[in-house]
Motif scaffolding. Structure first.
Motif, PDB file in Angstrom:
ATOM      1  N   ASN A  18       0.797  -1.225   0.000  1.00 39.03           N
ATOM      2  CA  ASN A  18       0.000   0.000   0.000  1.00 39.03           C
ATOM      3  C   ASN A  18       0.832   1.280   0.000  1.00 39.03           C
ATOM      4  OD1 ASN A  18      -2.388  -1.526  -0.066  1.00 39.03           O
ATOM      5  ND2 ASN A  18      -2.402  -1.706   2.159  1.00 39.03           N
ATOM      6  N   TRP A  19       0.107   2.386  -0.014  1.00 37.99           N
ATOM      7  CA  TRP A  19       0.681   3.716  -0.212  1.00 37.99           C
ATOM      8  C   TRP A  19       1.414   4.231   1.018  1.00 37.99           C
ATOM      9  CZ3 TRP A  19       1.226   7.539  -3.862  1.00 37.99           C
ATOM     10  CH2 TRP A  19       1.524   8.819  -3.383  1.00 37.99           C
ATOM     11  N   PHE A  37       4.857   7.300   9.434  1.00 37.01           N
ATOM     12  CA  PHE A  37       4.780   7.799   8.057  1.00 37.01           C
ATOM     13  C   PHE A  37       3.331   7.856   7.599  1.00 37.01           C
ATOM     14  CE2 PHE A  37       5.908   3.294   8.236  1.00 37.01           C
ATOM     15  CZ  PHE A  37       4.913   2.684   7.490  1.00 37.01           C
ATOM     16  N   GLN A  38       3.073   8.735   6.624  1.00 36.97           N
ATOM     17  CA  GLN A  38       1.765   8.819   6.000  1.00 36.97           C
ATOM     18  C   GLN A  38       1.474   7.504   5.284  1.00 36.97           C
ATOM     19  OE1 GLN A  38      -0.486  12.173   5.707  1.00 36.97           O
ATOM     20  NE2 GLN A  38       0.343  11.424   7.646  1.00 36.97           N
ATOM     21  N   SER A  43      -5.188   0.878   0.261  1.00 36.66           N
ATOM     22  CA  SER A  43      -4.964   0.928  -1.186  1.00 36.66           C
ATOM     23  C   SER A  43      -3.594   1.515  -1.491  1.00 36.66           C
ATOM     24  CB  SER A  43      -6.059   1.740  -1.888  1.00 36.66           C
ATOM     25  OG  SER A  43      -5.782   3.112  -1.836  1.00 36.66           O
ATOM     26  N   ASN A  44      -3.274   1.555  -2.793  1.00 36.49           N
ATOM     27  CA  ASN A  44      -1.982   2.030  -3.257  1.00 36.49           C
ATOM     28  C   ASN A  44      -2.044   3.478  -3.746  1.00 36.49           C
ATOM     29  OD1 ASN A  44       0.670   1.287  -3.354  1.00 36.49           O
ATOM     30  ND2 ASN A  44       0.475  -0.107  -5.092  1.00 36.49           N
ATOM     31  N   ASN A  45      -3.044   4.244  -3.262  1.00 37.22           N
ATOM     32  CA  ASN A  45      -3.197   5.633  -3.665  1.00 37.22           C
ATOM     33  C   ASN A  45      -3.157   6.552  -2.451  1.00 37.22           C
ATOM     34  OD1 ASN A  45      -3.660   5.074  -6.494  1.00 37.22           O
ATOM     35  ND2 ASN A  45      -5.669   4.290  -5.878  1.00 37.22           N
ATOM     36  N   HIS A  46      -2.911   7.838  -2.691  1.00 36.34           N
ATOM     37  CA  HIS A  46      -2.869   8.825  -1.612  1.00 36.34           C
ATOM     38  C   HIS A  46      -4.290   9.151  -1.170  1.00 36.34           C
ATOM     39  CE1 HIS A  46      -2.582  13.059  -0.048  1.00 36.34           C
ATOM     40  NE2 HIS A  46      -1.742  12.401   0.737  1.00 36.34           N
ATOM     41  N   SER A 290       4.629  -2.395  -7.124  1.00 38.90           N
ATOM     42  CA  SER A 290       3.465  -2.974  -6.466  1.00 38.90           C
ATOM     43  C   SER A 290       3.949  -4.207  -5.681  1.00 38.90           C
ATOM     44  CB  SER A 290       2.427  -3.395  -7.517  1.00 38.90           C
ATOM     45  OG  SER A 290       1.294  -3.935  -6.918  1.00 38.90           O
ATOM     46  N   PRO A 291       3.340  -4.552  -4.567  1.00 41.53           N
ATOM     47  CA  PRO A 291       2.077  -4.055  -3.969  1.00 41.53           C
ATOM     48  C   PRO A 291       2.252  -2.861  -3.037  1.00 41.53           C
ATOM     49  CG  PRO A 291       2.866  -5.912  -2.707  1.00 41.53           C
ATOM     50  CD  PRO A 291       3.840  -5.744  -3.858  1.00 41.53           C
ATOM     51  N   TRP A 292       3.448  -2.294  -2.958  1.00 41.47           N
ATOM     52  CA  TRP A 292       3.683  -1.081  -2.169  1.00 41.47           C
ATOM     53  C   TRP A 292       3.827   0.092  -3.138  1.00 41.47           C
ATOM     54  CZ3 TRP A 292       7.201  -4.154  -4.259  1.00 41.47           C
ATOM     55  CH2 TRP A 292       8.289  -3.558  -4.916  1.00 41.47           C
ATOM     56  N   ARG A 293       3.820   1.291  -2.609  1.00 47.97           N
ATOM     57  CA  ARG A 293       4.135   2.451  -3.453  1.00 47.97           C
ATOM     58  C   ARG A 293       4.875   3.489  -2.611  1.00 47.97           C
ATOM     59  NH1 ARG A 293      -0.160   3.533  -7.403  1.00 47.97           N
ATOM     60  NH2 ARG A 293       1.126   2.159  -8.675  1.00 47.97           N
ATOM     61  N   SER A 294       6.092   3.773  -3.042  1.00 43.41           N
ATOM     62  CA  SER A 294       7.018   4.748  -2.468  1.00 43.41           C
ATOM     63  C   SER A 294       7.991   4.105  -1.482  1.00 43.41           C
ATOM     64  CB  SER A 294       6.304   5.908  -1.772  1.00 43.41           C
ATOM     65  OG  SER A 294       5.650   6.733  -2.710  1.00 43.41           O
TER      66      SER A 294
END
Length: 472
Positions: A18-19, A37-38, A43-46, A290-294
């Protein structure tokens, strides 16, 4: 297996899935460095911002824990900071011995500042019944509180991002806050909203002096486009910040790369360390992972150096020294003869070349599929250029093939590079100039080549090593 996907960075923190964006609540307590952290747990979106959580004992290896602070009726949980309330100034701790207090932005119908406290080493937080502690104003972007204890005034001091400026507040107890002053409206670069401030008191290397440094993140108008960070040096008397720079002076960029943002420092440490979000808002939701982002940057130790009457930020990466170190000296490179070395990924590379270079020279990082990431160093024109035009680049028109930056009047003769699965962090002249950039090859870096464009180049010292995974 968790954290073992082909594309996943091996020496940069990423969530299991996720995001993730800004680092929050960095604090050292009871033998652990906390990285909040934020985080969007769904999901994988902000969206749906929570505080994720990880801990480390050495600022290199990380263990991801459960989500720490979740949304409520006041809104989602935006960025903020955490402190150790050693003397229980807040009165929130039943034992009277203090603990961790988080200060964050509630993002609901408006943005307001709230607090929560933990009596179990940051594993769970109890939100203060009287939230928000700084209610909404008419400012739309009113967020990202960064708090520290100011010894001289014996008060907690908060830096708060307010759209096009920073506001300062103080408090005796983390609950009752008083507005002090504002800074920044007359200074340049307001195309992007000001975010994630940090006010630091840093040592000046080679002296007994210390300087106050105000860090600003802007979400647009960086030196290579999009998100970036800059800083002011100056003085702080517990009430207001007075910068060394005038509004007409050039901006001092923290990192002239494309992908370093929202860095803030750890509370309750002897030396100052920070970490940044390794991405750019122009394409953060499009990066091909994916499945993470950043990912987060490496942790960096930060200090100040003085050069010609100007104070400059210095950043030194925290890496693991267990890998076998390969060393060579007095290497001669010509336009016809490169110095070629095989290496595994991830790796750390240190190069020291002769001081009087009058030609363009550089380093090529090459993958096992012959994809090229090229660094050019041009001391005559006071610049470097990073070419990232191979690999996966088509996911965004804002993912440029060339990254340019200044050497800040230094000669670029010393370079440290940390190359991971999908990024390279460059530290020139022992960390006075820094450039952090993402890179998405199909293969993995398997060799590097040192080259010179037109003249003979002497590499006085070279060392490199493979870095151990932070997950081991």
């Amino acid at each position: 297996m968790n954290y073992q996907e082909y594309d996943r960075p091996k020496v940069h923190f990423t969530p299991k899935k996720n995001w993730m964006n800004d680092p929050n609540g960095l604090v050292y307590f009871e033998g652990e460095y906390h990285l909040f952290f934020q985080y969007n747990p769904s999901s994988n979106n902000h969206d749906n911002m929570n505080w994720g959580h990880a801990v480390s004992k050495d600022l290199y290896h990380w263990e991801e824990l459960d989500t720490a602070i979740k949304p409520d009726e006041l809104g989602t949980i935006f960025s903020g900071s955490a402190v150790v309330d050693k003397n229980n100034t807040s009165g929130l701790f039943e034992s009277g011995s203090g603990g961790i207090v988080a200060i964050f932005t509630h993002d609901g119908a408006s943005q307001q500042q709230s607090i929560a406290y933990s009596e179990d080493n940051g594993r769970t937080f109890i939100k203060y019944d009287g939230n928000p502690v700084i209610p909404n104003t008419e400012i739309v972007d009113f967020r990202d509180p960064k708090v520290f204890w100011h010894e001289d005034s014996e008060k907690w001091v908060m830096s708060l991002a307010c759209g096009d400026h920073i506001q300062f507040f103080n408090s005796p107890n983390l609950i009752d806050w008083t507005y002090l002053s504002s800074f920044g409206k007359e200074y340049r670069s307001h195309i992007g909203v000001w975010e994630c401030p940090d006010l630091l008191y840093l040592p000046v290397e080679g002296s007994h002096e210390k300087k106050w440094v105000l860090i600003i993140s802007i979400n647009d108008d960086g030196p290579n486009g999009g998100s970036a960070m800059y800083y002011f040096t100056g003085s702080f008397d517990g009430q207001s910040f007075q910068p060394d720079q005038s509004p007409e002076d050039d901006l001092k960029w923290v990192d002239e790369g494309k992908d370093f943002y929202a860095a803030v420092s750890w509370d309750n440490t002897d030396e100052k360390y920070w970490i940044g979000w390794m991405n750019n808002w122009q394409y953060a939701e499009s990066v091909p992972v994916s499945p993470w982002r950043s990912a987060m940057s490496l942790v960096r130790r930060i200090s100040i150096i003085e050069k010609d009457g100007s104070f400059l930020l210095k950043q030194t990466p925290v890496t693991n020294d267990n890998g076998k170190l390969e060393k060579e000296e007095d290497i001669h490179v010509t336009p016809e003869s490169k110095a070629v070395y095989n290496i595994e990924s991830p790796s750390e590379l240190n190069i020291q070349v002769q001081k009087d270079v009058s030609d363009v020279w550089g380093v090529d990082f090459i993958t096992d599929k012959e994809e090229l990431l090229r660094l050019e160093v041009d001391p005559v024109n006071d610049q470097y250029i990073l070419h990232r035009d191979t690999g996966r680049t088509g996911f965004s028109n804002d993912f440029p093939e060339k990254i340019k930056g200044s050497l800040n009047g230094f000669d670029g003769s010393q370079v440290t590079a940390v190359a991971d699965t999908s990024s390279v962090e460059l530290f020139f002249d022992n960390g006075v100039t820094v450039s952090t950039n993402l890179f998405y090859p199909e293969g993995v870096i398997s060799r590097f080549e040192i080259w010179s464009k037109a003249e003979k180049l002497q590499v006085e010292a070279l060392s490199f090593r493979t870095l151990h995974s932070i997950w081991n």
